[in-house]
Enzyme design. Structure first.
Site, PDB file in Angstrom:
ATOM      1  N   SER A  28       0.836  -1.210   0.000  1.00  0.00           N
ATOM      2  CA  SER A  28       0.000   0.000   0.000  1.00  0.00           C
ATOM      3  C   SER A  28       0.871   1.260   0.000  1.00  0.00           C
ATOM      4  O   SER A  28       1.850   1.355   0.736  1.00  0.00           O
ATOM      5  CB  SER A  28      -0.896   0.015   1.240  1.00  0.00           C
ATOM      6  OG  SER A  28      -1.550   1.266   1.317  1.00  0.00           O
ATOM      7  N   THR A  75      -9.047  -1.629   2.066  1.00  0.00           N
ATOM      8  CA  THR A  75      -8.743  -2.076   0.716  1.00  0.00           C
ATOM      9  C   THR A  75      -9.017  -3.577   0.588  1.00  0.00           C
ATOM     10  O   THR A  75      -9.569  -4.200   1.509  1.00  0.00           O
ATOM     11  CB  THR A  75      -7.311  -1.637   0.299  1.00  0.00           C
ATOM     12  OG1 THR A  75      -7.135  -1.943  -1.078  1.00  0.00           O
ATOM     13  CG2 THR A  75      -6.225  -2.295   1.122  1.00  0.00           C
ATOM     14  N   LYS A  79     -13.494  -4.313   1.157  1.00  0.00           N
ATOM     15  CA  LYS A  79     -14.302  -3.146   0.775  1.00  0.00           C
ATOM     16  C   LYS A  79     -15.807  -3.407   0.790  1.00  0.00           C
ATOM     17  O   LYS A  79     -16.590  -2.508   1.064  1.00  0.00           O
ATOM     18  CB  LYS A  79     -13.879  -2.644  -0.606  1.00  0.00           C
ATOM     19  CG  LYS A  79     -12.576  -1.865  -0.615  1.00  0.00           C
ATOM     20  CD  LYS A  79     -12.318  -1.313  -2.001  1.00  0.00           C
ATOM     21  CE  LYS A  79     -11.151  -0.358  -2.016  1.00  0.00           C
ATOM     22  NZ  LYS A  79     -11.030   0.347  -3.290  1.00  0.00           N
ATOM     23  N   ASP A 115     -13.193   6.771  -3.699  1.00  0.00           N
ATOM     24  CA  ASP A 115     -12.626   6.434  -5.014  1.00  0.00           C
ATOM     25  C   ASP A 115     -13.356   7.168  -6.142  1.00  0.00           C
ATOM     26  O   ASP A 115     -12.749   7.516  -7.157  1.00  0.00           O
ATOM     27  CB  ASP A 115     -12.726   4.922  -5.277  1.00  0.00           C
ATOM     28  CG  ASP A 115     -11.663   4.130  -4.540  1.00  0.00           C
ATOM     29  OD1 ASP A 115     -10.612   4.704  -4.216  1.00  0.00           O
ATOM     30  OD2 ASP A 115     -11.894   2.935  -4.283  1.00  0.00           O
ATOM     31  N   GLY A 146     -14.398  -5.101 -12.163  1.00  0.00           N
ATOM     32  CA  GLY A 146     -14.041  -5.381 -10.765  1.00  0.00           C
ATOM     33  C   GLY A 146     -14.397  -4.218  -9.863  1.00  0.00           C
ATOM     34  O   GLY A 146     -15.248  -3.382 -10.193  1.00  0.00           O
ATOM     35  N   GLY A 147     -13.733  -4.150  -8.693  1.00  0.00           N
ATOM     36  CA  GLY A 147     -14.047  -3.128  -7.701  1.00  0.00           C
ATOM     37  C   GLY A 147     -13.862  -1.714  -8.215  1.00  0.00           C
ATOM     38  O   GLY A 147     -14.726  -0.847  -8.013  1.00  0.00           O
ATOM     39  N   LEU A 242      -6.375   3.476 -14.868  1.00  0.00           N
ATOM     40  CA  LEU A 242      -6.339   3.566 -13.399  1.00  0.00           C
ATOM     41  C   LEU A 242      -5.012   3.091 -12.825  1.00  0.00           C
ATOM     42  O   LEU A 242      -4.696   3.355 -11.661  1.00  0.00           O
ATOM     43  CB  LEU A 242      -7.471   2.751 -12.772  1.00  0.00           C
ATOM     44  CG  LEU A 242      -8.910   3.132 -13.071  1.00  0.00           C
ATOM     45  CD1 LEU A 242      -9.831   2.596 -11.987  1.00  0.00           C
ATOM     46  CD2 LEU A 242      -9.110   4.620 -13.219  1.00  0.00           C
ATOM     47  N   TYR A 244      -1.203   3.087 -11.816  1.00  0.00           N
ATOM     48  CA  TYR A 244      -0.278   4.188 -11.554  1.00  0.00           C
ATOM     49  C   TYR A 244       1.179   3.764 -11.605  1.00  0.00           C
ATOM     50  O   TYR A 244       2.061   4.596 -11.494  1.00  0.00           O
ATOM     51  CB  TYR A 244      -0.591   4.888 -10.217  1.00  0.00           C
ATOM     52  CG  TYR A 244      -0.912   3.968  -9.086  1.00  0.00           C
ATOM     53  CD1 TYR A 244      -2.236   3.711  -8.746  1.00  0.00           C
ATOM     54  CD2 TYR A 244       0.086   3.335  -8.372  1.00  0.00           C
ATOM     55  CE1 TYR A 244      -2.557   2.856  -7.719  1.00  0.00           C
ATOM     56  CE2 TYR A 244      -0.224   2.480  -7.340  1.00  0.00           C
ATOM     57  CZ  TYR A 244      -1.546   2.242  -7.017  1.00  0.00           C
ATOM     58  OH  TYR A 244      -1.852   1.386  -5.993  1.00  0.00           O
TER      59      TYR A 244
HETATM   60  P1  NAP Z   1     -10.328  -6.324  -9.431  1.00  0.00           P
HETATM   61  O1  NAP Z   1     -11.524  -6.116  -8.582  1.00  0.00           O
HETATM   62  O2  NAP Z   1      -9.528  -7.560  -9.271  1.00  0.00           O
HETATM   63  O3  NAP Z   1     -10.809  -6.211 -10.966  1.00  0.00           O
HETATM   64  C1  NAP Z   1      -9.937  -6.441 -12.046  1.00  0.00           C
HETATM   65  C2  NAP Z   1     -10.765  -6.559 -13.325  1.00  0.00           C
HETATM   66  O4  NAP Z   1      -9.862  -6.727 -14.420  1.00  0.00           O
HETATM   67  C3  NAP Z   1     -11.717  -7.723 -13.366  1.00  0.00           C
HETATM   68  O5  NAP Z   1     -12.870  -7.320 -14.053  1.00  0.00           O
HETATM   69  C4  NAP Z   1     -10.948  -8.775 -14.177  1.00  0.00           C
HETATM   70  O6  NAP Z   1     -11.799  -9.658 -14.866  1.00  0.00           O
HETATM   71  C5  NAP Z   1     -10.247  -7.894 -15.178  1.00  0.00           C
HETATM   72  N1  NAP Z   1      -9.049  -8.521 -15.717  1.00  0.00           N
HETATM   73  C6  NAP Z   1      -7.957  -8.924 -15.035  1.00  0.00           C
HETATM   74  N2  NAP Z   1      -7.039  -9.439 -15.886  1.00  0.00           N
HETATM   75  C7  NAP Z   1      -7.592  -9.372 -17.119  1.00  0.00           C
HETATM   76  C8  NAP Z   1      -7.162  -9.748 -18.420  1.00  0.00           C
HETATM   77  N3  NAP Z   1      -5.950 -10.298 -18.617  1.00  0.00           N
HETATM   78  N4  NAP Z   1      -7.987  -9.555 -19.462  1.00  0.00           N
HETATM   79  C9  NAP Z   1      -9.213  -8.989 -19.287  1.00  0.00           C
HETATM   80  N5  NAP Z   1      -9.680  -8.602 -18.086  1.00  0.00           N
HETATM   81  C10 NAP Z   1      -8.878  -8.787 -17.015  1.00  0.00           C
HETATM   82  O7  NAP Z   1      -9.292  -5.138  -9.246  1.00  0.00           O
HETATM   83  P2  NAP Z   1      -9.618  -3.589  -8.959  1.00  0.00           P
HETATM   84  O8  NAP Z   1      -9.552  -3.323  -7.508  1.00  0.00           O
HETATM   85  O9  NAP Z   1     -10.851  -3.227  -9.700  1.00  0.00           O
HETATM   86  O10 NAP Z   1      -8.329  -2.892  -9.609  1.00  0.00           O
HETATM   87  C11 NAP Z   1      -8.144  -2.929 -11.002  1.00  0.00           C
HETATM   88  C12 NAP Z   1      -6.981  -2.027 -11.424  1.00  0.00           C
HETATM   89  O11 NAP Z   1      -7.258  -0.678 -11.054  1.00  0.00           O
HETATM   90  C13 NAP Z   1      -5.635  -2.379 -10.782  1.00  0.00           C
HETATM   91  O12 NAP Z   1      -4.624  -2.170 -11.727  1.00  0.00           O
HETATM   92  C14 NAP Z   1      -5.516  -1.369  -9.657  1.00  0.00           C
HETATM   93  O13 NAP Z   1      -4.171  -1.074  -9.351  1.00  0.00           O
HETATM   94  C15 NAP Z   1      -6.192  -0.161 -10.279  1.00  0.00           C
HETATM   95  N6  NAP Z   1      -6.768   0.729  -9.270  1.00  0.00           N
HETATM   96  C16 NAP Z   1      -6.293   1.998  -9.210  1.00  0.00           C
HETATM   97  C17 NAP Z   1      -6.820   2.868  -8.285  1.00  0.00           C
HETATM   98  C18 NAP Z   1      -6.280   4.260  -8.217  1.00  0.00           C
HETATM   99  O14 NAP Z   1      -6.523   4.954  -7.225  1.00  0.00           O
HETATM  100  N7  NAP Z   1      -5.621   4.731  -9.245  1.00  0.00           N
HETATM  101  C19 NAP Z   1      -7.852   2.466  -7.419  1.00  0.00           C
HETATM  102  C20 NAP Z   1      -8.323   1.154  -7.516  1.00  0.00           C
HETATM  103  C21 NAP Z   1      -7.763   0.285  -8.453  1.00  0.00           C
HETATM  104  P3  NAP Z   1     -11.999 -11.199 -14.390  1.00  0.00           P
HETATM  105  O15 NAP Z   1     -12.791 -11.117 -13.129  1.00  0.00           O
HETATM  106  O16 NAP Z   1     -12.717 -11.811 -15.509  1.00  0.00           O
HETATM  107  O17 NAP Z   1     -10.613 -11.728 -14.146  1.00  0.00           O
END
Ligand code: NAP
Length: 302
Positions: A28, A75, A79, A115, A146-147, A242, A244
């Site tokens: 984190s 996190t 969540k 968020d 996803g989230g 998203l 970073y």
């Molecule tokens: P999450 O809940 O695990 O969701 C990830 C999503 O990506 C799921 O829908 C997953 O689909 C899909 N996915 C993963 N690998 C894939 C692939 N190879 N091809 C197609 N789809 C794929 O994760 P999250 O919390 O939403 O976070 C997602 C991203 O956002 C991460 O990179 C995280 O670092 C970033 N993020 C950034 C911030 C910020 O403040 N900038 C905040 C939150 C998250 P499946 O379920 O089908 O695998």
């Protein structure tokens, strides 16, 4: 003041506790930016990471209450799970279905989701400003369900975009995602699509958001879309990743080469943190210091 002097937090007998719970929590970045802000403000707080297993969530937050913790971030994987343990949940967190920031009140723990605010901040700062942009005529294309995608959909609804199209690879998860919004009275047209449909949707996508981890460190040579696909976006499209780290991702490099407005995930991270710290401290917080501390920590130029 230099960044080195900013990160010194003095612990006293009266120091108040803030933190973040997750599992795992070691990577984190929140402690870096929050403690930099705390030191700059000179307030008597400290922000610490706490690894909490899913089966320990209830006892952990009861413990936080017992020791007078002021508030904490939440996190993965807590969540959603924390919602039934809170006495108050903000409408935006209810709509997103996830809480990332919690604070203590007379009634118990209150939670919200910053968020959405974090996601929106860089969009609202784009030129022309959001006030001048007519979001009501725009289509947003969201990669992933996803989230983070939930905060993006809620953010798009707040912006007033006309429709949001969500792309995913599992038909079952796509349907579950759509169903999960049924009771939220989302003021936006939401539809779900598989990746095969993507090429046909690009020419209408004024805002394209990657919420998948494709391209995230260490797989930095990957991009969710090729340069040819990005070239199909309409003129003036905004491409938002998203992720970073790396900064920028290959996806954003390609988008910039095609002339799109590119936004990385760092500002969302900073702004969701700043919004939470403001709730806990009840005062304005040094967003620049939070941003600068993260950039330095990630080895990015100021
Ligand atoms: P999450 O809940 O695990 O969701 C990830 C999503 O990506 C799921 O829908 C997953 O689909 C899909 N996915 C993963 N690998 C894939 C692939 N190879 N091809 C197609 N789809 C794929 O994760 P999250 O919390 O939403 O976070 C997602 C991203 O956002 C991460 O990179 C995280 O670092 C970033 N993020 C950034 C911030 C910020 O403040 N900038 C905040 C939150 C998250 P499946 O379920 O089908 O695998």
């Amino acid at each position: 003041m230099s960044i080195n002097s900013m990160v010194e937090v003095m612990i006293t007998g009266k120091t108040k506790l803030l933190g973040v719970i997750g599992n795992p929590i070691e990577h984190s970045l929140s402690p870096v930016m929050h403690n930099a802000a705390i030191a700059t403000l000179g307030v008597d707080y400290v922000y610490l990471p706490f690894p909490v297993k899913p089966e320990d969530l209830q006892v952990a937050i009861a413990g936080f209450a017992a020791i007078g913790t002021i508030g904490f971030n939440v996190t993965i994987p807590h969540k959603q799970a924390i919602i039934p343990l809170l006495s108050e949940v903000s409408p935006i967190a209810r709509s997103v279905g996830a809480v990332n920031s919690v604070w203590r009140t007379d009634k118990g723990w209150s939670g919200t989701n910053t968020d959405v605010e974090g996601f929106l901040a860089p969009l609202l700062n784009l030129s022309p400003s959001s006030q001048e942009r007519d979001w009501s005529q725009t289509t947003a294309l969201v990669l992933g369900y996803g989230g983070a995608a939930r905060a993006v959909v809620a953010g798009c609804a707040q912006l007033g975009v006309q429709q949001v199209k969500v792309i995913g690879r599992s038909p079952q998860k796509l349907n579950d995602f759509l169903d999960s919004w049924l009771n939220s009275r989302l003021p936006v047209r939401l539809s779900v699509h598989n990746w095969q449909e993507l090429p046909n949707l690009l020419s209408e996508a004024n805002l394209l958001v990657n919420t998948t981890p494709i391209g995230m460190y260490p797989r930095v040579e990957e991009s969710p879309l090729s340069a040819d696909e990005i070239a199909k976006l309409p003129k003036g499209a905004i491409v938002y990743d998203l992720i970073y780290t790396p900064n920028p991702t290959l996806f954003l490099k390609l988008a910039k080469q095609q002339g799109a407005d590119a936004i990385d995930g760092l500002e969302m991270l900073v702004q969701q943190g700043a919004a939470a710290l403001q709730i806990w401290l009840q005062q304005s917080v040094p967003v620049d210091v939070m941003r600068q501390s993260l950039r330095r920590h990630l080895g990015l130029s100021d």
